[in-house]
Motif scaffolding. Structure first.
Motif, PDB file in Angstrom:
ATOM      1  N   PHE A 143      -4.092   4.992  -5.954  1.00 36.32           N
ATOM      2  CA  PHE A 143      -3.171   5.429  -4.912  1.00 36.32           C
ATOM      3  C   PHE A 143      -2.978   4.305  -3.883  1.00 36.32           C
ATOM      4  CE2 PHE A 143      -4.958   9.376  -6.570  1.00 36.32           C
ATOM      5  CZ  PHE A 143      -3.802  10.121  -6.804  1.00 36.32           C
ATOM      6  N   GLN A 144      -1.742   3.850  -3.726  1.00 33.94           N
ATOM      7  CA  GLN A 144      -1.445   2.742  -2.811  1.00 33.94           C
ATOM      8  C   GLN A 144      -1.855   3.032  -1.366  1.00 33.94           C
ATOM      9  OE1 GLN A 144       2.681   1.584  -2.626  1.00 33.94           O
ATOM     10  NE2 GLN A 144       2.158  -0.496  -1.970  1.00 33.94           N
ATOM     11  N   PRO A 145      -1.698   4.280  -0.859  1.00 32.51           N
ATOM     12  CA  PRO A 145      -2.096   4.554   0.527  1.00 32.51           C
ATOM     13  C   PRO A 145      -3.570   4.287   0.808  1.00 32.51           C
ATOM     14  CG  PRO A 145      -0.634   6.271  -0.247  1.00 32.51           C
ATOM     15  CD  PRO A 145      -0.971   5.433  -1.439  1.00 32.51           C
ATOM     16  N   VAL A 146      -4.387   4.288  -0.233  1.00 29.87           N
ATOM     17  CA  VAL A 146      -5.806   3.971  -0.036  1.00 29.87           C
ATOM     18  C   VAL A 146      -5.966   2.489   0.260  1.00 29.87           C
ATOM     19  CG1 VAL A 146      -8.068   3.878  -1.152  1.00 29.87           C
ATOM     20  CG2 VAL A 146      -6.616   5.893  -1.471  1.00 29.87           C
ATOM     21  N   SER A 147      -5.229   1.654  -0.453  1.00 27.39           N
ATOM     22  CA  SER A 147      -5.358   0.209  -0.261  1.00 27.39           C
ATOM     23  C   SER A 147      -4.643  -0.295   0.987  1.00 27.39           C
ATOM     24  CB  SER A 147      -4.824  -0.541  -1.497  1.00 27.39           C
ATOM     25  OG  SER A 147      -3.475  -0.187  -1.755  1.00 27.39           O
ATOM     26  N   ASN A 148      -3.553   0.388   1.402  1.00 29.53           N
ATOM     27  CA  ASN A 148      -2.825  -0.099   2.585  1.00 29.53           C
ATOM     28  C   ASN A 148      -3.223   0.610   3.877  1.00 29.53           C
ATOM     29  OD1 ASN A 148      -1.439   2.377   2.660  1.00 29.53           O
ATOM     30  ND2 ASN A 148       0.366   1.557   1.607  1.00 29.53           N
ATOM     31  N   GLY A 149      -4.173   1.536   3.785  1.00 24.13           N
ATOM     32  CA  GLY A 149      -4.705   2.177   4.977  1.00 24.13           C
ATOM     33  C   GLY A 149      -3.973   3.428   5.437  1.00 24.13           C
ATOM     34  N   GLN A 150      -2.875   3.788   4.777  1.00 23.76           N
ATOM     35  CA  GLN A 150      -2.124   4.978   5.179  1.00 23.76           C
ATOM     36  C   GLN A 150      -2.939   6.260   5.019  1.00 23.76           C
ATOM     37  OE1 GLN A 150       1.103   5.425   6.487  1.00 23.76           O
ATOM     38  NE2 GLN A 150       0.885   3.241   6.902  1.00 23.76           N
ATOM     39  N   ILE A 151      -3.923   6.234   4.146  1.00 18.73           N
ATOM     40  CA  ILE A 151      -4.758   7.407   3.896  1.00 18.73           C
ATOM     41  C   ILE A 151      -5.512   7.850   5.152  1.00 18.73           C
ATOM     42  CG2 ILE A 151      -6.762   6.041   3.172  1.00 18.73           C
ATOM     43  CD1 ILE A 151      -5.671   9.435   1.692  1.00 18.73           C
ATOM     44  N   HIS A 152      -5.704   6.937   6.093  1.00 17.16           N
ATOM     45  CA  HIS A 152      -6.480   7.243   7.297  1.00 17.16           C
ATOM     46  C   HIS A 152      -5.662   7.942   8.378  1.00 17.16           C
ATOM     47  CE1 HIS A 152      -9.687   4.995   5.504  1.00 17.16           C
ATOM     48  NE2 HIS A 152      -8.993   3.871   5.510  1.00 17.16           N
ATOM     49  N   LYS A 153      -4.352   8.023   8.198  1.00 23.04           N
ATOM     50  CA  LYS A 153      -3.508   8.705   9.182  1.00 23.04           C
ATOM     51  C   LYS A 153      -3.587  10.220   8.993  1.00 23.04           C
ATOM     52  CE  LYS A 153      -0.203   4.987  10.032  1.00 23.04           C
ATOM     53  NZ  LYS A 153       1.241   4.616  10.104  1.00 23.04           N
TER      54      LYS A 153
END
Length: 207
Positions: A143-153
């Motif tokens: 999942f790309q949001p894990v690598s780009n940090g979006q998962i933390h929002k």
């Protein structure tokens, strides 16, 4: 005198042994999520306290909902088995699932948000992937949001509702899909050759 004392003691024992029961009568427009929030409970805790409610999205006016927390009850999670599909997950997993939904499908319609959550749940149940929501989402390169940090929002309200739907009445919206992508912007085309199960919004879902 002894007889009267015995009656009094019996009454007191009965009083102290009684388990307090708190019930709320459903009013027009109520939802289980709102009732839970108003009483300081998570949706999972409220669902566990009300096993008579088979679908948390279907309650009716006049129905009694128990709002006291059950003691010593462990939350049943999707993580327990590969073959068992449960509708209650831990609060932390629920939040994580809602966050990946927001990150992956923020601009998608509601059904598209539900579908992203459904894919994660399908992977938990598949022997091809890890057996917990956390491990599925954080599996390297998935999942790309894990690598780009979006998962933390933090998740938005619609993403939360989408997860609730994916766990209940819309559980199989993707027909068992294990993958999804937007073919218009995808840089890798390896999913093109896999079987398409459903198309929702900009996402194509694959098995």
């Amino acid at each position: 005198m002894i007889k009267k004392l015995t009656i009094v003691l019996t009454f007191l024992v009965t009083l102290f042994m009684a388990v307090p029961s708190f019930a709320y009568t459903v009013q027009k427009g109520d939802t289980m999520s709102e009732i839970a929030a108003q009483n300081g409970l998570s949706l999972s805790e409220l669902a566990n306290a009300n096993p008579q409610v088979k679908n948390v999205n279907l309650i009716y006016v006049g129905q009694e909902i128990h709002i006291a927390k059950k003691k010593n009850v462990k939350t049943t999670t999707v993580e327990k088995t590969k073959t068992e599909s449960n509708t209650n997950i831990s609060d932390s997993d629920f939040d994580l699932l809602a966050r990946i939904v927001r990150a992956e499908a923020q601009s998608e319609p509601f059904e598209g948000k539900v579908a992203v959550a459904d894919v994660v749940l399908n992977r938990v149940e598949s022997p091809k992937f890890p057996n917990t929501i956390e491990k599925v989402i954080y599996q390297k390169g998935q999942f790309q949001p894990v690598s780009n940090g979006q998962i933390h929002k933090a998740a938005d309200q619609e993403s939360v509702k989408a997860v609730e739907a994916a766990l209940t009445n819309m559980r199989h919206i993707t027909k068992g899909s294990l993958f999804f992508y937007n073919p218009k912007i995808a840089t890798s085309r390896w999913l093109d050759s896999r079987e398409t199960t459903v198309v929702i919004g900009q996402h194509v879902f694959k098995y």
